[in-house]
Design an enzyme around this catalytic site. Structure first.
Site, short mmCIF file in Angstrom:
data_model
loop_
_atom_site.label_atom_id
_atom_site.label_comp_id
_atom_site.label_asym_id
_atom_site.label_seq_id
_atom_site.Cartn_x
_atom_site.Cartn_y
_atom_site.Cartn_z
N HIS A 153 15.77 4.79 25.08
CA HIS A 153 16.13 4.97 26.50
C HIS A 153 17.09 3.85 26.83
CE1 HIS A 153 12.33 7.35 27.92
NE2 HIS A 153 13.25 8.14 27.37
N HIS B 231 12.92 -1.67 29.77
CA HIS B 231 11.50 -2.07 29.67
C HIS B 231 11.30 -3.24 28.70
CE1 HIS B 231 10.12 2.25 30.96
NE2 HIS B 231 10.88 1.66 31.85
N TYR C 146 4.64 11.12 34.84
CA TYR C 146 4.20 9.73 35.01
C TYR C 146 2.72 9.62 35.33
CZ TYR C 146 9.15 8.57 35.59
OH TYR C 146 10.48 8.40 35.40
N HIS D 231 4.25 7.60 28.59
CA HIS D 231 3.90 6.23 28.90
C HIS D 231 2.44 6.07 28.48
CE1 HIS D 231 7.09 5.98 32.37
NE2 HIS D 231 7.60 6.31 31.20
N HIS E 110 15.45 0.39 36.81
CA HIS E 110 16.64 0.70 36.02
C HIS E 110 17.92 0.48 36.82
CE1 HIS E 110 14.08 3.77 33.51
NE2 HIS E 110 13.49 2.60 33.66
N GLU F 167 6.19 5.14 24.67
CA GLU F 167 7.32 4.40 25.22
C GLU F 167 6.96 2.93 25.37
OE1 GLU F 167 9.24 6.24 28.56
OE2 GLU F 167 10.46 4.46 28.97
N HIS G 285 9.73 14.51 28.26
CA HIS G 285 9.02 13.37 28.83
C HIS G 285 7.81 13.88 29.60
CE1 HIS G 285 8.12 9.65 30.86
NE2 HIS G 285 9.21 9.05 30.44
N ASP H 234 10.42 -3.18 35.92
CA ASP H 234 10.81 -1.82 35.61
C ASP H 234 11.67 -1.17 36.69
OD1 ASP H 234 11.15 0.70 34.62
OD2 ASP H 234 9.03 1.23 34.57
N ARG I 225 5.28 14.08 38.78
CA ARG I 225 4.03 13.64 39.41
C ARG I 225 2.86 14.53 38.99
NH1 ARG I 225 4.95 9.16 40.99
NH2 ARG I 225 7.02 8.67 41.72
N GLU J 235 18.69 6.88 31.45
CA GLU J 235 17.82 7.16 32.61
C GLU J 235 18.25 6.24 33.74
OE1 GLU J 235 14.18 5.84 30.57
OE2 GLU J 235 13.43 7.86 30.85
N ASP K 51 12.73 1.60 25.28
CA ASP K 51 13.47 1.61 26.54
C ASP K 51 14.08 0.22 26.72
OD1 ASP K 51 13.99 1.22 29.39
OD2 ASP K 51 12.99 3.14 29.70
#
Ligand code: FE
Ligand code: FE
Ligand code: ZN
Length: 277
Positions: free
Chosen positions: A211, A179, A70, A107, A226, A142, A67, A224, A37, A256, A176
């Site tokens: 991914h 995705h 987000y 992203h 997973h 991604e 990564h 989205d 975050r 993931e 991904d």
């Protein structure tokens, strides 16, 4: 050689992630460069990085994947958010040089109503501001599910970003599976067709990481979410076709999926057992 791993916590450092990876049958892993975050990153411990580098070599690790958080949104409509994204990525890329030649995934962002074209331009602007000739890291866009106003929902949008970047040789793509399936690319019934399209639009040589996630939702849902491997809409057979696809050999595969370590170990074993090369 199947290069496979999963997302791991970076809280205890690089060597710990390496050891954890080996303990679950992995030879690569993904980690967040800082709290997903956002916020400040932990200082790099050079002796830890050194120990990890030796360990990774000894255990035949492939490239590892960092990564970005987000919250990083290079195409926000708010100047402060864009500035945070810029500073965070610049700092992340400086830290990445402690482990030269690895992969950094982010992203692309959400245009929040400004339109994909404006979004793409803002993302390009940020990349041109932070990429340097001397950096050894490859920065990956991604593929996104197309939730809300996400940029990167199509191969064309990713291509448009790459086209705008001056140091294009520093750029790649992370595909991904959840995705792209969610975005409307049918990797279950037509993997070769999707790869043909990726190759035509972006170029398969840009594909640097996968991914591997199943999807809780059906094809083209743009949600989205997973799922564990084999328990979602994509299914185990399609995943096995992906790892055994001749055109995808060598590319690191990162899970993931909603799992703890033991669950990841099971999925890695399942996929290694199904690996045909
Ligand atoms: Fe991601
Ligand atoms: Fe992902
Ligand atoms: Zn996702």
């Amino acid at each position: 050689m199947l290069n496979i791993g999963c997302h791991l916590s970076a809280a205890k450092g690089y060597l710990h992630m390496g050891e954890e990876a080996v303990s679950i049958g992995a030879n690569t892993f993904q980690f967040f460069t800082r709290n997903p975050r956002g916020g400040a990153a932990k200082a790099i411990d050079e002796s830890d990085v050194k120990a990890f580098t030796a360990f990774a070599k000894e255990h035949g690790f492939s490239k590892i994947l960092a990564h970005a958080p987000y919250t990083l949104n290079a195409c926000s409509d708010k100047e402060a958010t864009r500035e945070f994204a810029l500073n965070t990525m610049r700092d992340d890329l400086a830290r990445m040089e402690y482990t030269p030649g690895q992969l950094y995934n982010f992203h692309p962002g959400s245009h929040v109503g400004q339109g994909a074209q404006v979004g793409i331009e803002l993302i390009v602007k940020q990349l041109n501001a932070v990429l340097t000739k001397d950096m050894t890291t490859t920065v990956l866009l991604e593929t996104m599910a197309g939730k809300g106003s996400e940029v990167g929902r199509s191969f064309e949008e990713l291509r448009a970003i790459i086209d705008g970047v001056e140091l294009r040789e520093k750029m790649g793509v992370c595909l991904d599976t959840c995705h792209v399936y969610d975005a409307g690319y049918d990797i279950v019934n037509d993997l070769d067709g999707v790869l043909d399209e990726f190759d035509r639009v972006i170029g398969l040589e840009r594909l640097k990481a996968i991914h591997m996630n199943d999807s809780k939702n059906p094809f083209e849902s743009h949600k989205d979410r997973h799922e564990k491997i084999g328990e979602g809409a994509i299914g185990l057979d399609a995943m096995v076709r992906i790892i055994n696809c001749p055109r995808l050999q060598g590319i690191p595969v990162l899970l993931e999926t909603p799992n703890e370590l033991d669950g990841y170990a099971k999925e890695i074993k399942m996929l290694r057992d199904a690996y045909a090369f």
